[in-house]
Structure formats: C-alpha cells, structure tokens
Design a protein around this motif. Sequence first.
Motif, PDB file in Angstrom:
ATOM      1  N   SER A   1       0.621   7.364  -1.691  1.00  0.00           N
ATOM      2  CA  SER A   1       0.010   8.169  -2.722  1.00  0.00           C
ATOM      3  C   SER A   1      -1.282   7.494  -3.170  1.00  0.00           C
ATOM      4  O   SER A   1      -1.285   6.303  -3.480  1.00  0.00           O
ATOM      5  N   GLN A   2      -2.386   8.245  -3.170  1.00  0.00           N
ATOM      6  CA  GLN A   2      -3.675   7.618  -3.440  1.00  0.00           C
ATOM      7  C   GLN A   2      -4.540   8.445  -4.387  1.00  0.00           C
ATOM      8  O   GLN A   2      -4.337   9.643  -4.549  1.00  0.00           O
ATOM      9  N   THR A   3      -5.521   7.765  -4.996  1.00  0.00           N
ATOM     10  CA  THR A   3      -6.526   8.393  -5.845  1.00  0.00           C
ATOM     11  C   THR A   3      -7.880   8.155  -5.208  1.00  0.00           C
ATOM     12  O   THR A   3      -8.204   7.029  -4.841  1.00  0.00           O
ATOM     13  N   LYS A   4      -8.678   9.210  -5.095  1.00  0.00           N
ATOM     14  CA  LYS A   4      -9.984   9.095  -4.449  1.00  0.00           C
ATOM     15  C   LYS A   4     -11.069   8.811  -5.488  1.00  0.00           C
ATOM     16  O   LYS A   4     -11.184   9.508  -6.488  1.00  0.00           O
TER      17      LYS A   4
ATOM     18  N   GLU B   1     -10.265   5.544  -1.185  1.00  0.00           N
ATOM     19  CA  GLU B   1      -8.950   5.961  -1.643  1.00  0.00           C
ATOM     20  C   GLU B   1      -8.179   4.738  -2.124  1.00  0.00           C
ATOM     21  O   GLU B   1      -7.923   3.820  -1.356  1.00  0.00           O
TER      22      GLU B   1
ATOM     23  N   ASN C   1      -2.072   4.585  -5.604  1.00  0.00           N
ATOM     24  CA  ASN C   1      -1.643   4.819  -6.978  1.00  0.00           C
ATOM     25  C   ASN C   1      -0.662   3.769  -7.455  1.00  0.00           C
ATOM     26  O   ASN C   1      -0.373   3.686  -8.646  1.00  0.00           O
TER      27      ASN C   1
ATOM     28  N   SER D   1      -9.683   3.729 -12.858  1.00  0.00           N
ATOM     29  CA  SER D   1     -10.495   3.408 -11.687  1.00  0.00           C
ATOM     30  C   SER D   1     -11.916   3.915 -11.881  1.00  0.00           C
ATOM     31  O   SER D   1     -12.168   4.799 -12.699  1.00  0.00           O
TER      32      SER D   1
ATOM     33  N   TYR E   1       0.836  -1.199   0.000  1.00  0.00           N
ATOM     34  CA  TYR E   1       0.000   0.000   0.000  1.00  0.00           C
ATOM     35  C   TYR E   1       0.871   1.250   0.000  1.00  0.00           C
ATOM     36  O   TYR E   1       1.555   1.532   0.954  1.00  0.00           O
TER      37      TYR E   1
ATOM     38  N   ASN F   1     -15.917   7.721  -1.943  1.00  0.00           N
ATOM     39  CA  ASN F   1     -15.379   7.779  -0.583  1.00  0.00           C
ATOM     40  C   ASN F   1     -14.222   6.807  -0.374  1.00  0.00           C
ATOM     41  O   ASN F   1     -13.809   6.576   0.761  1.00  0.00           O
TER      42      ASN F   1
END
Length: 184
Positions: free
Chosen positions: A18-21, A26, A29, A43, A15, A24
């Motif tokens: 850095s993430q993409t929402k 996340e 990336n 996504s 994990y 709700n």
Amino acid sequence: MKKLLTLALTLISFYSFSQTKIGNVELPNEIVIKDYQMQLHGSGTRVKLWMDMYAMGLYLTEDMNQAEQIINSDESMGIRLEIISRLISSEKMEKATREGFENATKGNTKSIKTEIEDFISVFKTGVDKKDIFEFVYIPNDGTMVYKNGDLKTSIAGLPFKQALFGIWLCNKPADKNLKKNLLK
C-alpha cells in the motif's frame, strides 16, 4: 539459505504494498522494522529554487501532530527520503545536513559531533537520483540509517534522534512547507 530467506522476509515486511504517491515517488503507507509497525503520518517534497529535491515521509507508531512532541518523543519512528533531483550531490547533501543539525540544535552540536560525522559518512559514499534513505529510530537501539535497503550504520542515543528529526521539524526547518506537510 536461511539468511537469504530472513533478508527477503525483512524486505517484504519493510516495504508494504500500500503506497502514497508524492510527485513521481511512491512512499509505502507502512513500514515495519524489528516488529515496530510505523504508519505514514505525513509526506511532501523538499523544494529549493522552485525545484523538487527529494520526497519524504514521516512514519510514526503513535498519532502525534506537534513538531516538538515528535522531536522529543522516545517512541519508534522513521523518515524515508528519496532523492528526485540529479542536482543533489554528496557534497550538497553533506552541507545541507550539517546546516540542518546546526538549526535543529540551535548551534549546540558539540555533544553529538561524533554521531553527526557517523551519519554524514553515509552520504560520502555517493548520492544519486532515486537513492532511498531511511532513518529509523527504535528506543534502546538508536537510529538505524539505511541506504537503498542496506543498513549502513546505527547511531545510539535519543539526543541524536532529536537533532536528526529536528532538521525537518524544528523552528528553523529545512523547508517550512515540507514541515507543514509532514505534520498533517
């Protein structure tokens, strides 16, 4: 102690921060499994009767934009699926998955029947809101199926991976808009 440290390092590498929402949810990336670094390619959410059922991300090691190319590729790749609706149950997930395999294989599931049953057994242990499933294919290792970070099963063979990814990317996908968003 060594096993705990290895597990912690694996989870940290799995994990990314850095993430993409998506709604709700996340999505990371990037995910790393067995030294294979996979980037979030696309996504979206699975919508049924105007309600979001789950969020999904498609992770690739190489840039590919054609559904058939992704389905048939013998490259490392993954799918992350997070349940976002309380309406999804084990039974509904099993039924939808079986239908997806039928659509992805054009009704020709006989050669991977055992693999499909092994895969579906993961859903029979229960499906709840916020459950996270990852389906990660590594050439020569097969498809590893994780539930909430725990490896539940590993399924050998490229034909199974092709059918699995076909559920969302074939000509009759589970959700056409989701397919479009995964291929962005």
